[in-house]
Design a protein around this motif. Sequence first.
Motif, short mmCIF file in Angstrom:
data_model
loop_
_atom_site.label_atom_id
_atom_site.label_comp_id
_atom_site.label_asym_id
_atom_site.label_seq_id
_atom_site.Cartn_x
_atom_site.Cartn_y
_atom_site.Cartn_z
N UNK A 181 5.70 62.14 124.29
CA UNK A 181 5.57 63.60 124.51
C UNK A 181 4.56 64.29 123.54
N UNK A 182 3.82 65.05 124.10
CA UNK A 182 2.86 65.90 123.21
C UNK A 182 3.35 67.30 122.65
N UNK A 183 4.06 67.95 123.52
CA UNK A 183 4.63 69.21 123.08
C UNK A 183 6.12 69.17 123.46
N UNK A 184 7.11 69.86 122.60
CA UNK A 184 8.12 69.84 122.84
C UNK A 184 8.69 71.49 122.89
N UNK A 194 10.74 61.16 112.81
CA UNK A 194 10.34 59.99 113.75
C UNK A 194 9.23 60.52 114.60
N UNK A 195 8.96 61.59 114.87
CA UNK A 195 7.80 62.11 115.62
C UNK A 195 6.85 63.07 115.13
N UNK A 196 6.28 62.90 114.23
CA UNK A 196 5.35 63.73 113.58
C UNK A 196 4.13 64.20 114.07
N UNK A 197 3.57 63.59 115.32
CA UNK A 197 2.41 63.89 115.99
C UNK A 197 2.94 64.94 117.25
N UNK A 198 4.14 64.92 117.55
CA UNK A 198 4.60 65.79 118.65
C UNK A 198 4.67 67.02 118.08
N UNK A 199 4.11 68.12 118.76
CA UNK A 199 4.07 69.69 118.54
C UNK A 199 5.03 70.25 118.94
N UNK A 200 5.79 70.97 118.18
CA UNK A 200 7.11 71.63 118.71
C UNK A 200 7.02 73.09 118.69
#
Length: 215
Positions: free
Chosen positions: A48-51, A72-78
């Motif tokens: 997932x790219x964006x949460x 665990x998901x540092x590259x995913x943008x929140x």
Amino acid sequence: MIEVAIIDDHKLFREGISFLVNQMDGISMQLEASGYDELLQGLKERKIDVLLLDLDMPGSDGLEVLEKIRVPYPEMKVVVLTMHSDPKMMAYLMEMGSSSYLLKDCSAEDLEKTIRGVVDQGYYFSGPLAKAMISGLQNHSVKKPRLKNFETVTSRELEVLQLICQEFTAREIAEKLYISQRTVEGHRKNLFEKMGVKNTAGLIVKAIKEGIIEP
């Protein structure tokens, strides 16, 4: 294709956001979750790219969820979804690792701009509240920080920080400073470590709070 997920306990809201997202060119809703466990399982199965994260879920603290998924998901943008328009809350969310925030009554246009913005530059500020936070950054100069943990920040890193705060992308910064984009990313990573932040949004908030950017 930008792949998006949403965690929100209201099914109707999730479905409405999913419908809007799937109408956007090059953006797709890949995961809908009503709680943290369901989200975690879904993240194990797809990238997932964006949460889109609901801050106020019964039985699930949105801030706690944000903290748990950053490692665990540092590259995913929140992108935090909230009804709170408190500047202090927004700043805290950025320092916690959020890339942006949106009020739940935002327009579809704002939602799309935010999704694209966090993917393109790692953060995105929208609305009068956010604009007020960063208005003092434009056309300002950087001074050497006085705080102890900033003592090793180099002049080049401060130049990069200034341009980041002025919303230039890594590619644009590289062109302005006549360095490679990879070198820009290296300076950004060093700034994260030296300033004790998790992402670009947190970096900007820290620069504002500590008065590193001044008129």
